[in-house]
Design a protein around this motif. Structure first.
Motif, PDB file in Angstrom:
ATOM      1  N   TYR A  84       0.844  -1.197   0.000  1.00 64.99           N
ATOM      2  CA  TYR A  84       0.000   0.000   0.000  1.00 64.99           C
ATOM      3  C   TYR A  84       0.881   1.249   0.000  1.00 64.99           C
ATOM      4  O   TYR A  84       0.647   2.183  -0.776  1.00 64.99           O
ATOM      5  CB  TYR A  84      -0.917  -0.030   1.221  1.00 64.99           C
ATOM      6  N   ALA A  85       1.897   1.247   0.844  1.00 68.31           N
ATOM      7  CA  ALA A  85       2.816   2.387   0.870  1.00 68.31           C
ATOM      8  C   ALA A  85       3.481   2.562  -0.489  1.00 68.31           C
ATOM      9  O   ALA A  85       3.581   3.689  -1.005  1.00 68.31           O
ATOM     10  CB  ALA A  85       3.875   2.181   1.954  1.00 68.31           C
ATOM     11  N   GLU A  86       3.903   1.471  -1.091  1.00 69.84           N
ATOM     12  CA  GLU A  86       4.585   1.541  -2.384  1.00 69.84           C
ATOM     13  C   GLU A  86       3.705   2.194  -3.450  1.00 69.84           C
ATOM     14  O   GLU A  86       4.142   3.121  -4.137  1.00 69.84           O
ATOM     15  CB  GLU A  86       4.993   0.142  -2.821  1.00 69.84           C
ATOM     16  N   ILE A  87       2.468   1.750  -3.582  1.00 70.04           N
ATOM     17  CA  ILE A  87       1.607   2.310  -4.629  1.00 70.04           C
ATOM     18  C   ILE A  87       1.229   3.756  -4.320  1.00 70.04           C
ATOM     19  O   ILE A  87       1.185   4.590  -5.218  1.00 70.04           O
ATOM     20  CB  ILE A  87       0.340   1.441  -4.887  1.00 70.04           C
ATOM     21  N   MET A  88       0.994   4.073  -3.064  1.00 74.24           N
ATOM     22  CA  MET A  88       0.589   5.442  -2.729  1.00 74.24           C
ATOM     23  C   MET A  88       1.752   6.430  -2.916  1.00 74.24           C
ATOM     24  O   MET A  88       1.552   7.546  -3.392  1.00 74.24           O
ATOM     25  CB  MET A  88       0.041   5.499  -1.303  1.00 74.24           C
ATOM     26  N   LEU A  92       8.573   2.168   5.444  1.00 67.53           N
ATOM     27  CA  LEU A  92       9.952   2.192   4.945  1.00 67.53           C
ATOM     28  C   LEU A  92      10.169   1.123   3.880  1.00 67.53           C
ATOM     29  O   LEU A  92      10.843   1.374   2.885  1.00 67.53           O
ATOM     30  CB  LEU A  92      10.945   2.016   6.098  1.00 67.53           C
ATOM     31  N   GLY A  93       9.605  -0.062   4.099  1.00 69.19           N
ATOM     32  CA  GLY A  93       9.712  -1.117   3.088  1.00 69.19           C
ATOM     33  C   GLY A  93       9.070  -0.700   1.782  1.00 69.19           C
ATOM     34  O   GLY A  93       9.628  -0.908   0.701  1.00 69.19           O
ATOM     35  N   GLY A  94       7.900  -0.102   1.868  1.00 72.52           N
ATOM     36  CA  GLY A  94       7.204   0.375   0.672  1.00 72.52           C
ATOM     37  C   GLY A  94       7.959   1.499  -0.011  1.00 72.52           C
ATOM     38  O   GLY A  94       8.024   1.572  -1.249  1.00 72.52           O
ATOM     39  N   PHE A  95       8.538   2.384   0.791  1.00 68.82           N
ATOM     40  CA  PHE A  95       9.321   3.497   0.243  1.00 68.82           C
ATOM     41  C   PHE A  95      10.517   2.969  -0.531  1.00 68.82           C
ATOM     42  O   PHE A  95      10.799   3.423  -1.649  1.00 68.82           O
ATOM     43  CB  PHE A  95       9.782   4.409   1.386  1.00 68.82           C
ATOM     44  N   LEU A  96      11.199   1.973   0.033  1.00 73.35           N
ATOM     45  CA  LEU A  96      12.350   1.389  -0.647  1.00 73.35           C
ATOM     46  C   LEU A  96      11.923   0.632  -1.903  1.00 73.35           C
ATOM     47  O   LEU A  96      12.595   0.713  -2.938  1.00 73.35           O
ATOM     48  CB  LEU A  96      13.121   0.476   0.302  1.00 73.35           C
ATOM     49  N   ASP A  97      10.812  -0.097  -1.822  1.00 71.02           N
ATOM     50  CA  ASP A  97      10.299  -0.797  -3.006  1.00 71.02           C
ATOM     51  C   ASP A  97       9.936   0.187  -4.110  1.00 71.02           C
ATOM     52  O   ASP A  97      10.089  -0.108  -5.295  1.00 71.02           O
ATOM     53  CB  ASP A  97       9.062  -1.628  -2.661  1.00 71.02           C
ATOM     54  N   CYS A  98       9.467   1.347  -3.718  1.00 68.18           N
ATOM     55  CA  CYS A  98       9.063   2.368  -4.683  1.00 68.18           C
ATOM     56  C   CYS A  98      10.247   2.811  -5.549  1.00 68.18           C
ATOM     57  O   CYS A  98      10.068   3.173  -6.716  1.00 68.18           O
ATOM     58  CB  CYS A  98       8.457   3.554  -3.947  1.00 68.18           C
ATOM     59  N   SER A  99      11.445   2.751  -5.002  1.00 66.23           N
ATOM     60  CA  SER A  99      12.616   3.156  -5.792  1.00 66.23           C
ATOM     61  C   SER A  99      12.750   2.284  -7.041  1.00 66.23           C
ATOM     62  O   SER A  99      13.148   2.765  -8.103  1.00 66.23           O
ATOM     63  CB  SER A  99      13.894   3.097  -4.950  1.00 66.23           C
ATOM     64  N   GLY A 100      12.379   1.016  -6.928  1.00 68.08           N
ATOM     65  CA  GLY A 100      12.404   0.126  -8.099  1.00 68.08           C
ATOM     66  C   GLY A 100      11.361   0.534  -9.133  1.00 68.08           C
ATOM     67  O   GLY A 100      11.600   0.437 -10.343  1.00 68.08           O
ATOM     68  N   GLU A 101      10.213   0.995  -8.662  1.00 69.00           N
ATOM     69  CA  GLU A 101       9.162   1.451  -9.585  1.00 69.00           C
ATOM     70  C   GLU A 101       9.572   2.743 -10.289  1.00 69.00           C
ATOM     71  O   GLU A 101       9.295   2.931 -11.473  1.00 69.00           O
ATOM     72  CB  GLU A 101       7.836   1.636  -8.852  1.00 69.00           C
ATOM     73  N   VAL A 102      10.246   3.622  -9.561  1.00 67.24           N
ATOM     74  CA  VAL A 102      10.736   4.863 -10.168  1.00 67.24           C
ATOM     75  C   VAL A 102      11.788   4.536 -11.219  1.00 67.24           C
ATOM     76  O   VAL A 102      11.774   5.090 -12.327  1.00 67.24           O
ATOM     77  CB  VAL A 102      11.295   5.825  -9.088  1.00 67.24           C
TER      78      VAL A 102
END
Length: 139
Positions: A89-93, A118-128
């Motif tokens: 949820y954090a990652e997508i938001m 924090l896990g979602g934030f770090l995963d988001c870097s892969g999406e970026v």
């Protein structure tokens, strides 16, 4: 005589414990099922953002807060199961905020744990990174 009494008591205790564990297992199965569904929705929303289908992504995202509240309610006795859906949820938001050039939500905004955030934030870097690669590919 004493052995028979002990056997009856133990039989009763074991029967009660088995019934309680059965209920707990059914609740855990429900939480796991809701968790998997929630995680799939998050993954679909991310795919839609990458494939430039923001309408579909926003449609999926619009119900996520309500689903997360329900998931947390049902899973209150299984916090270890809730970590992954909250992370997704954090990652997508966060990713959606970056794509939309909006302010990145905080853990408090999302009502999730700091570790999941924090896990979602770090995963988001892969999406970026993926979004940048797609943009470079498209020129």
């Amino acid at each position: 005589m004493k052995g028979t009494k002990i056997t009856k008591v133990l039989g009763k205790v074991v029967g009660e414990l088995a019934a309680k564990l059965d209920v707990k297992e059914k609740n855990q199965d429900k939480v796991l099922s809701l968790s998997r569904e929630f995680i799939r929705d998050c993954a679909k929303a991310i795919r839609h953002l990458h494939t430039e289908n923001p309408t579909e992504a926003k449609e999926l995202m619009s119900g996520m807060k309500k689903k997360l509240v329900e998931l947390k309610k049902v899973g209150e006795n299984f916090p270890h199961i809730l970590d992954t859906p909250m992370q997704e949820y954090a990652e997508i938001m966060i990713f959606s905020a970056i794509v939309d050039k909006k302010e990145i939500p905080t853990p408090e905004d999302l009502d999730i744990t700091v570790s999941s955030y924090l896990g979602g934030f770090l995963d988001c870097s892969g999406e970026v990174r993926r979004a940048l690669q797609l943009a470079l590919k498209e020129g």
